[in-house]
Design a protein around this motif. Structure first.
Motif, mmCIF file in Angstrom:
data_model
loop_
_atom_site.group_PDB
_atom_site.id
_atom_site.type_symbol
_atom_site.label_atom_id
_atom_site.label_comp_id
_atom_site.label_asym_id
_atom_site.label_seq_id
_atom_site.Cartn_x
_atom_site.Cartn_y
_atom_site.Cartn_z
ATOM 1 N N VAL A 135 0.840 -1.203 0.000
ATOM 2 C CA VAL A 135 0.000 0.000 0.000
ATOM 3 C C VAL A 135 0.872 1.249 0.000
ATOM 4 O O VAL A 135 0.609 2.199 -0.745
ATOM 5 C CB VAL A 135 -0.946 0.005 1.225
ATOM 6 C CG1 VAL A 135 -1.710 1.319 1.299
ATOM 7 C CG2 VAL A 135 -1.915 -1.171 1.152
ATOM 8 N N ARG A 136 1.911 1.247 0.821
ATOM 9 C CA ARG A 136 2.802 2.390 0.904
ATOM 10 C C ARG A 136 3.479 2.667 -0.444
ATOM 11 O O ARG A 136 3.663 3.818 -0.847
ATOM 12 C CB ARG A 136 3.864 2.140 1.973
ATOM 13 C CG ARG A 136 4.728 3.346 2.305
ATOM 14 C CD ARG A 136 5.895 2.977 3.205
ATOM 15 N NE ARG A 136 5.477 2.291 4.410
ATOM 16 C CZ ARG A 136 5.837 1.029 4.691
ATOM 17 N NH1 ARG A 136 6.581 0.338 3.850
ATOM 18 N NH2 ARG A 136 5.443 0.471 5.816
ATOM 19 N N GLU A 137 3.852 1.580 -1.148
ATOM 20 C CA GLU A 137 4.539 1.713 -2.440
ATOM 21 C C GLU A 137 3.574 1.814 -3.614
ATOM 22 O O GLU A 137 3.987 1.813 -4.767
ATOM 23 C CB GLU A 137 5.464 0.513 -2.630
ATOM 24 C CG GLU A 137 6.582 0.439 -1.590
ATOM 25 C CD GLU A 137 7.246 -0.923 -1.538
ATOM 26 O OE1 GLU A 137 6.916 -1.776 -2.410
ATOM 27 O OE2 GLU A 137 8.085 -1.141 -0.643
ATOM 28 N N LYS A 138 2.260 1.854 -3.309
ATOM 29 C CA LYS A 138 1.208 1.984 -4.311
ATOM 30 C C LYS A 138 1.172 0.812 -5.290
ATOM 31 O O LYS A 138 0.759 0.945 -6.444
ATOM 32 C CB LYS A 138 1.335 3.306 -5.077
ATOM 33 C CG LYS A 138 1.170 4.534 -4.182
ATOM 34 C CD LYS A 138 1.208 5.820 -4.961
ATOM 35 C CE LYS A 138 1.017 7.021 -4.039
ATOM 36 N NZ LYS A 138 1.035 8.304 -4.771
ATOM 37 N N TYR A 273 -5.285 2.266 3.161
ATOM 38 C CA TYR A 273 -4.945 2.821 1.856
ATOM 39 C C TYR A 273 -4.160 4.116 2.056
ATOM 40 O O TYR A 273 -4.174 4.713 3.139
ATOM 41 C CB TYR A 273 -6.193 3.062 1.003
ATOM 42 C CG TYR A 273 -7.194 4.031 1.581
ATOM 43 C CD1 TYR A 273 -7.168 5.387 1.249
ATOM 44 C CD2 TYR A 273 -8.190 3.587 2.438
ATOM 45 C CE1 TYR A 273 -8.098 6.272 1.771
ATOM 46 C CE2 TYR A 273 -9.128 4.461 2.976
ATOM 47 C CZ TYR A 273 -9.073 5.797 2.634
ATOM 48 O OH TYR A 273 -9.984 6.677 3.159
ATOM 49 N N GLY A 274 -3.464 4.543 1.028
ATOM 50 C CA GLY A 274 -2.638 5.737 1.126
ATOM 51 C C GLY A 274 -3.479 6.993 1.237
ATOM 52 O O GLY A 274 -4.454 7.165 0.498
ATOM 53 N N SER A 275 -3.107 7.880 2.149
ATOM 54 C CA SER A 275 -3.884 9.097 2.351
ATOM 55 C C SER A 275 -3.839 10.013 1.132
ATOM 56 O O SER A 275 -4.724 10.844 0.937
ATOM 57 C CB SER A 275 -3.376 9.844 3.580
ATOM 58 O OG SER A 275 -1.984 10.112 3.467
ATOM 59 N N LYS A 276 -2.814 9.852 0.285
ATOM 60 C CA LYS A 276 -2.700 10.675 -0.915
ATOM 61 C C LYS A 276 -2.980 9.881 -2.191
ATOM 62 O O LYS A 276 -2.721 10.349 -3.293
ATOM 63 C CB LYS A 276 -1.300 11.298 -0.992
ATOM 64 C CG LYS A 276 -1.016 12.273 0.142
ATOM 65 C CD LYS A 276 0.357 12.920 -0.021
ATOM 66 C CE LYS A 276 0.631 13.906 1.106
ATOM 67 N NZ LYS A 276 1.966 14.546 0.966
#
Length: 300
Positions: A135-138, A273-276
């Motif tokens: 998730v961090r790395e999309k 999920y990523g905030s951005k």
């Protein structure tokens, strides 16, 4: 007119009203009326009619070429529309552990597909820390993990709390007695989940805490396999409550037995999920609705 042109080309290509009628699933009178409508609109005869035999007139040949061209243009248009729809189809990539696949993910995906049937769902599996990294790395849009995290740049939405439950076949000696305690699992024949997951970690920590040494007969990494083996082997097991649907228990002739000690094995399953991350409007709406849906599904 397109419908009449398609009927016309089919009649020509089949050389028979009867064959064209069956192919188009139209009655012969209806077929004849559509051909007559074209002839009336154009003011020409398209066929020479010799009994049941149909032969194209000279103008009919020109009309056939024109009708074929229009049919092809229509097919090309439909293909273009199909490609456009496919290109604009929403795609969501979910990340989850193998254990989550067997518990939480089925109702999650069901809810997603029921609300957005045209959405394409992709799946990436891994352990909890790997899903967080994905998730961090999309690499994934949304992760489902059996824990709660607090990390900058990630949003963590609690879905539900889970805990382990004791499961035995109906008629098992533990099911016929009084209240079950942790001591009843000492030297008890059991099937438990394989090492390497939080479920097994919880089980091992609990056994150590209470000084329990069960007779572990099998270690399996599939909830489904454990459930199917229990009635045959007559063993006991510990499984997450979220997996134990009432219908699943009925179908496999199993029962759950309450144990106060197991209520302490609580763990929160969360969606991250990523905030951005640029989630589609459909996914955002689904994220907002999914908790209430899971509450309904997991109590069935």
């Amino acid at each position: 007119m397109l419908e009449e042109l398609i009927v016309f080309t089919t009649v020509v290509e089949q050389s028979s009203l009867n064959k064209a009628s069956k192919l188009l699933n139209l009655s012969q009178p209806a077929l004849s009326r559509k051909i007559a409508k074209l002839e009336e609109e154009w003011g020409i005869a398209l066929f020479h009619r010799n009994g049941k035999k149909l032969e194209l007139t000279r103008v009919g040949h020109e009309a056939y070429l024109y009708a074929m061209e229009q049919r092809q243009r229509h097919q090309n248009f439909l293909q273009s529309v199909s490609r456009f729809k496919a290109a604009n189809r929403s795609i969501v990539t979910l990340g989850a552990s193998l254990t989550t696949l067997q518990t939480t993910l089925p109702p999650l995906v069901t809810a997603l597909m029921n609300n957005y049937p045209d959405m394409e769902v992709k799946l990436l599996t891994g352990k909890t820390h790997e899903i967080v990294s994905y998730v961090r790395e999309k690499k994934v849009d949304i992760g489902v993990i059996a824990s709660s995290i607090s990390e900058s740049g990630l949003k963590c939405i609690p879905l539900f709390q889970d805990h382990l439950e004791l499961v035995v076949p109906r008629g098992h000696e533990l099911a016929d007695g009084g209240p079950v305690t942790m001591g009843d699992l000492n030297d008890r024949s059991m099937i438990i989940f394989s090492k390497g997951t939080w479920y097994r970690k919880l089980i091992d920590e609990m056994f150590v805490r209470y000084g329990i040494i069960p007779d572990v007969r099998m270690e399996i990494d599939s909830f489904e396999a454990i459930v199917r083996l229990l009635p045959t082997c007559k063993f006991a097991t510990l499984l997450p409550k979220s997996y134990l649907r009432k219908q699943l228990l009925r179908d496999n002739d199993l029962v759950t037995l309450p144990m106060k000690e197991l209520e302490q094995t609580r763990r929160e399953t969360c969606l991250i999920y990523g905030s951005k991350t640029n989630l589609s409007s459909e996914i955002k709406e689904w994220v907002n609705d999914i908790r209430s849906h899971l509450i309904q599904v997991l109590t069935i």
